[in-house]
Enzyme design. Structure first.
Site, PDB file in Angstrom:
ATOM      1  N   GLU A 316       0.858  -1.203   0.000  1.00 22.52           N
ATOM      2  CA  GLU A 316       0.000   0.000   0.000  1.00 22.52           C
ATOM      3  C   GLU A 316       0.884   1.240   0.000  1.00 22.52           C
ATOM      4  OE1 GLU A 316      -2.418  -0.876   3.599  1.00 22.52           O
ATOM      5  OE2 GLU A 316      -3.933  -1.542   2.171  1.00 22.52           O
ATOM      6  N   CYS A 410     -10.611   0.388   7.632  1.00 22.46           N
ATOM      7  CA  CYS A 410     -10.076   1.669   8.101  1.00 22.46           C
ATOM      8  C   CYS A 410     -10.736   2.852   7.405  1.00 22.46           C
ATOM      9  CB  CYS A 410      -8.563   1.712   7.877  1.00 22.46           C
ATOM     10  SG  CYS A 410      -8.054   1.192   6.223  1.00 22.46           S
TER      11      CYS A 410
END
Ligand SMILES: [Zn+2]
Length: 637
Positions: A316, A410
């Site tokens: 990521e 998230c």
């Protein structure tokens, strides 16, 4: 161990409220002094409000709330999922707090109190709190590179501070300070040397200091900022993946020496925002300069055209300089939010309009695309290009379109807290005046100066500021003129783009100031070093980045076959019926179609046949609200 927090109902600001001694150029407005009154953001804020109970149910269904209730002894059972899961509940609570500050809905306050009781009951006697670790009986801090124990603490601190500022109640703040005291007794010089693999506790601790005045929270944040960059947040030993790479954790180079952001994008920007907070509160000019240098490097080399960051799925992560693939853009919604938080802190620290330009770019084009117009579905990964027939593989693939939830969730509550607290980003001010950074219908006040803003921004560039109340002395009204807004005027006088138009005078109630920003659509090209977008243009109008999406194109035209004519006019048309009301852009282009074509042909050989076709663009944030369709931001010419 408990301390009695000096729990002031801090009226000076929303999500980041520098202390009275902080080295800042600008002061956030009190929560009650910045109010959105409709316009573009009105329906988005309303949808976000409506999503709050929906998200709560998802947190219940996914087990996040249950984990805390089991840890509190309210339910029997085991813990679900990763040790980061408490953080999603805390972000949701922060959303509830800012939403309560906005609307004073007592039902939300009840929910906040109820969950606070559970969290307080789950907290261990010594202040430690992580429901999954506790319920499973795992050793504390044994896998700190991946356990997110301090990450959860950071989000708890932010939620607790929000709750205190929004409601004046301190029950959650008491939980936060007990946890922070435990951390201060556990980590630091002469204590445990490891660091959490995922930053955010730095921002949380500084905010806790601002709210309570307890200096050891700031000192612990300062310690965490300078201790990083020496491999102490990194998984020890060998791991063939990014887990043993200190860059993944923003832990390879100390922040004062770093020249570029690298590794996991959310980690990197949260950490940089926390370092900026520490610099602001300690007056550390060297640290602030480092934060500015890093932002500048990111802006120049590692930001997608819409402000988003993150170029690699693996880890990521940020890529190398100019590694900005449109189709494989990772651009996690949380990374955009972290960058927004960082830009806001740098704006407060410096007063530099470039950071307010960034806040604008990020809000409209990187944060907002992360959520559906309904407010209930989310992108984790925000691609800038979805191909026709794209197949979603993993859960977070944007090819699926937006989703209600993720195994690692998230992003959804992060969007919720950001939109709920949106009014905080509109303006700053103090007794000497008001600086308006973002344009939306709003009621704003700083000191004795109170104004009302009317505008149809971002569709129109006219902003009217009417003075409702004013002190009997000179004060300054500053209006940001965005970097894209050449040819702007204030009360018909030309003002330069990329800064603030400053009006210093004795204002009277009823005075009106009119900012007029021309909004011709503009074509953007990338530097040739951004190989992935070469020979393409992106289209922007005002603060918005545009895209082409399949449903707006003529029947029978496949999106991949569209080439836009960069010399033809781009004609705006407001469509109240489309996508909750958007201004579309009509362009001219050609369609090349050769089904048999292979991807490569001889250079200089005959080009594929093309026929003229109209091309219609929509704002990028609004894509994927009519099902998953082909879309692209970068359009071949
Ligand atoms: Zn996320």
């Amino acid at each position: 161990m408990t301390i009695s927090a000096r729990s002031q109902h801090n009226s000076s600001g929303g999500p980041a409220a520098p202390s009275a001694d902080a080295a800042v150029a600008l002061r956030p407005l009190a929560v009650s002094a910045s109010r959105l009154t409709g316009g573009f953001w009105g329906p988005r804020v309303a949808a976000n409000r409506a999503a709050i109970p929906v998200l709560y149910q998802r947190l219940v269904d996914a087990g996040n709330v249950g984990n805390l209730r089991v840890a509190a002894g309210e339910l029997p059972g085991t813990a679900e999922g990763g040790t980061f899961r408490d953080s999603d509940v805390y972000k949701w609570l922060e959303a509830v707090a800012w939403e309560y500050a906005r609307d004073h809905d007592e039902a939300l306050l009840d929910r906040l109190r109820e969950l606070t009781r559970t969290i307080a009951a789950a907290q261990r006697e010594d202040g430690y709190l992580n429901s999954a670790i506790q319920v499973r009986g795992e050793e504390r801090y044994a896998r700190l590179w991946m356990s997110h124990e301090l990450y959860c603490a950071g989000h708890l601190f932010q939620a607790a501070v929000a709750a205190a500022r929004a409601t004046g109640e301190t029950a959650l703040l008491d939980v936060a300070t007990r946890f922070a005291d435990h951390l201060a007794a556990t980590f630091g010089p002469g204590r445990r040397p490891e660091l959490d693999g995922h930053p955010v506790v730095e921002m949380g601790l500084v905010e806790l200091y601002r709210q309570t005045g307890v200096r050891r929270y700031l000192e612990l944040a300062q310690y965490f900022v300078d201790a990083r960059g020496h491999g102490r947040a990194t998984k020890p030993g060998f791991d063939p993946s990014h887990y043993a790479d200190p860059a993944h954790y923003a832990d390879r180079v100390p922040v004062r020496e770093a020249r570029t952001l690298e590794g996991h994008a959310v980690r990197a920007v949260y950490f940089a925002a926390g370092a900026t907070d520490v610099a602001i509160e300690t007056g550390d000019a060297e640290l602030l300069a480092a934060a500015r240098r890093l932002y500048d490097a990111m802006w120049r080399q590692k930001q997608h055209v819409n402000g988003a960051v993150g170029s690699r799925w693996d880890g990521e992560a940020f890529g190398d300089a100019y590694e900005l693939p449109a189709d494989r853009a990772y651009a996690e919604t949380c990374a955009a939010i972290g960058t927004l938080q960082w830009a806001w802190r740098l704006l407060l620290a410096t007063g530099d309009a470039a950071y307010a330009d960034q806040v604008e770019l990020l809000l409209y084009n990187a944060v907002l695309p992360g959520v559906s117009l309904s407010g209930t579905d989310y992108f984790y990964v925000n691609t800038l290009h979805r191909r026709t027939g794209a197949r979603g593989d993993v859960q977070r693939s944007p090819a699926h379109g937006r989703r209600p939830w993720f195994n690692c969730a998230c992003c959804p509550p992060n969007v919720a807290r950001t939109v709920a607290g949106l009014a905080a980003y509109l303006a700053t001010g103090d007794e000497d005046g008001l600086q308006i950074h973002q344009y939306a219908p709003a009621a704003l006040s700083a000191g004795d100066l109170e104004v009302e803003v009317e505008t149809q921004y971002p569709w129109h560039g006219r902003v009217e500021v009417t003075v409702r109340r004013a002190p009997d002395r000179e004060v300054e009204l500053a209006l940001r003129v965005p970097d894209w807004a050449g040819g702007s005027t204030v009360d018909d006088d030309p003002v330069p783009a990329g800064g603030y138009a400053r009006l210093r005078r004795v204002f009277r109630p009823g005075d009106r100031v009119v900012l007029q920003m021309p909004m011709p659509a503009r074509l953007l090209v990338a530097d040739d070093r951004v190989d992935a977008t070469r020979a393409c243009v992106a289209v922007a109008r005002g603060p918005l980045i545009y895209a082409i999406e399949q449903p707006d194109q003529p029947a029978g035209v496949t999106l991949e076959d569209i080439r836009i004519d960069p010399t033809a006019p781009l004609v705006p048309e407001h469509r109240p019926d489309l996508l909750d009301g958007v201004t579309v852009l009509h362009a001219t282009g050609v369609v090349v179609a050769d089904e048999a074509a292979r991807p490569y042909r001889t250079y200089g050989g005959p080009a594929p046949a093309a026929r003229p076709a109209p091309v219609t663009l929509i704002p990028y944030y609004a894509w994927a609200n009519r099902g998953p369709h082909a879309m692209r931001v970068w359009i071949p010419t």
